[in-house]
Design an enzyme around this catalytic site. Structure first.
Site, PDB file in Angstrom:
ATOM      1  N   ASP A  28     -54.450  37.167  30.408  1.00  0.00           N
ATOM      2  CA  ASP A  28     -53.128  37.323  29.821  1.00  0.00           C
ATOM      3  C   ASP A  28     -53.294  38.361  28.716  1.00  0.00           C
ATOM      4  OD1 ASP A  28     -50.408  35.338  29.751  1.00  0.00           O
ATOM      5  OD2 ASP A  28     -50.671  36.619  27.998  1.00  0.00           O
TER       6      ASP A  28
ATOM      7  N   ARG B  43     -38.183  35.398  16.595  1.00  0.00           N
ATOM      8  CA  ARG B  43     -39.636  35.425  16.801  1.00  0.00           C
ATOM      9  C   ARG B  43     -40.391  36.006  15.595  1.00  0.00           C
ATOM     10  NH1 ARG B  43     -40.724  35.508  22.804  1.00  0.00           N
ATOM     11  NH2 ARG B  43     -39.148  34.054  23.533  1.00  0.00           N
TER      12      ARG B  43
HETATM   13  C1  LIG Z   1     -43.609  33.093  31.366  1.00  0.00           C
HETATM   14  S1  LIG Z   1     -45.354  33.280  31.256  1.00  0.00           S
HETATM   15  C2  LIG Z   1     -45.830  32.967  32.945  1.00  0.00           C
HETATM   16  C3  LIG Z   1     -47.032  32.060  33.041  1.00  0.00           C
HETATM   17  C4  LIG Z   1     -47.443  31.679  34.464  1.00  0.00           C
HETATM   18  N1  LIG Z   1     -47.776  32.836  35.247  1.00  0.00           N
HETATM   19  C5  LIG Z   1     -46.334  30.904  35.144  1.00  0.00           C
HETATM   20  O1  LIG Z   1     -45.686  31.431  36.052  1.00  0.00           O
HETATM   21  O2  LIG Z   1     -46.110  29.745  34.752  1.00  0.00           O
HETATM   22  C6  LIG Z   1     -45.495  35.071  31.147  1.00  0.00           C
HETATM   23  C7  LIG Z   1     -46.854  35.502  30.614  1.00  0.00           C
HETATM   24  O3  LIG Z   1     -46.978  36.912  30.819  1.00  0.00           O
HETATM   25  C8  LIG Z   1     -47.729  37.428  29.751  1.00  0.00           C
HETATM   26  N2  LIG Z   1     -47.523  38.896  29.643  1.00  0.00           N
HETATM   27  C9  LIG Z   1     -46.433  39.561  29.173  1.00  0.00           C
HETATM   28  N3  LIG Z   1     -46.651  40.894  29.187  1.00  0.00           N
HETATM   29  C10 LIG Z   1     -47.889  41.075  29.701  1.00  0.00           C
HETATM   30  C11 LIG Z   1     -48.692  42.220  29.961  1.00  0.00           C
HETATM   31  N4  LIG Z   1     -48.260  43.466  29.689  1.00  0.00           N
HETATM   32  N5  LIG Z   1     -49.929  42.039  30.482  1.00  0.00           N
HETATM   33  C12 LIG Z   1     -50.400  40.795  30.751  1.00  0.00           C
HETATM   34  N6  LIG Z   1     -49.682  39.668  30.512  1.00  0.00           N
HETATM   35  C13 LIG Z   1     -48.447  39.798  30.002  1.00  0.00           C
HETATM   36  C14 LIG Z   1     -47.235  36.656  28.540  1.00  0.00           C
HETATM   37  O4  LIG Z   1     -48.146  36.700  27.464  1.00  0.00           O
HETATM   38  C15 LIG Z   1     -47.009  35.265  29.126  1.00  0.00           C
HETATM   39  O5  LIG Z   1     -48.080  34.407  28.861  1.00  0.00           O
END
Ligand SMILES: C[S@@+](CC[C@H](N)C(=O)[O-])C[C@H]1O[C@@H](n2cnc3c(N)ncnc32)[C@H](O)[C@@H]1O
Length: 267
Positions: free
Chosen positions: A137, A36
């Site tokens: 997000d 990454r």
């Molecule tokens: C795998 S995606 C899930 C997207 C959607 N909820 C789904 O289930 O398809 C995980 C998301 O969580 C976000 N994320 C990770 N850590 C976070 C945090 N501390 N606060 C808010 N969002 C976070 C990431 O940026 C990412 O876009």
């Protein structure tokens, strides 16, 4: 060839990522960290992870730190992912919406927007009352993408045919091969950045929160804190959706299970 961080370097990044995002990166993920971030080291003309680390924690490296943290998040998502949640919303929640009240929904780790737009399609189609949809997000870049509502056509296969026709428009010219979610829906979604790992502003209480496929990146103690705050954002009989591989069992008693990956706020 990517360089792999040594143990000391990995530990520094592990601490930083946990502190900022709540994400726990186990030591087996050294190669992931390198995949990454290696391009960023090169862009900054650095060869050692420690040097890059010192830079991003310095005041001059603030912008680079944001880039690094965004690259660490995993943003995989798609339209109508885990469709049982959308069936439950349509069949079990919306028919019981209280007249005269606004049905409030929050997509709390929304990534590039496929999740909130899927919700918006169902709400626009079936919600018998006024509704509001918030979408956040931690990653500002994915939220920027979500706001555009533009997706490659091949990523729209999981949108039900009727919704695709009604809520998506095919791009032409330079946008050929893409679709765009109609303005009527885009304008209904309130997009913003929010870190679930920190205290956040008062955004009111919700009938339904989507917190899907983000808890998996947190350790139990972080999950507990995140879920404690989320519980406070649910109306008394509000509902929480988590990813199907995520369970709240043994983590918190603030929610009662209703169906797999579906919880209600405990009284
Ligand atoms: C795998 S995606 C899930 C997207 C959607 N909820 C789904 O289930 O398809 C995980 C998301 O969580 C976000 N994320 C990770 N850590 C976070 C945090 N501390 N606060 C808010 N969002 C976070 C990431 O940026 C990412 O876009």
């Amino acid at each position: 060839m990517n360089q792999i961080p040594n143990d000391k370097e990995f530990f520094l990044f592990q601490q930083l990522i946990f502190q900022r995002l709540g994400i726990h990166l186990p030591v087996q993920k050294k190669a992931l960290l390198s995949n990454r971030l290696w391009k960023r080291l090169q862009a900054c003309q650095m060869e050692r992870f420690e040097e890059y680390y010192r830079f991003i924690i310095s005041p001059q490296g603030r912008e680079e730190l944001n880039k690094a943290l965004e690259l660490i998040t995993t943003n995989e998502t798609y339209f109508f992912r885990e469709p049982k949640h959308f069936d439950y919303l349509r069949d079990e929640l919306l028919p019981h919406c209280r007249r005269g009240e606004t049905f409030r929904v929050w997509s709390a780790a929304a990534s590039t927007g496929e999740e909130p737009y899927s919700i918006a399609m169902v709400l626009r189609d079936r919600c018998p009352t006024e509704w509001e949809l918030l979408c956040s997000d931690v990653n500002a870049t994915v939220i920027g993408h979500a706001r555009t509502g533009i997706y490659p056509e091949m990523r729209t296969r999981s949108i039900p045919e009727g919704y695709l026709r009604r809520f998506c428009r095919k791009g032409i010219g330079p946008e050929a091969g893409n679709i765009r979610v109609v303005a009527e829906l885009r304008e209904r979604v309130d997009f913003f950045t929010l870190n679930l790992h920190q205290e956040y502003a008062d955004i009111g209480q919700f009938d339904l929160i989507f917190l899907r496929n983000v808890l998996i990146y947190f350790e139990n103690e972080t999950k507990q804190k995140v879920l404690e705050r989320i519980a406070g954002k649910l109306k008394p009989d509000g509902v929480l959706f988590v990813g199907h591989s995520e369970s709240l069992h043994g983590i918190t008693e603030r929610f009662v299970p209703v169906r797999p990956a579906i919880y209600r706020r405990a009284k």
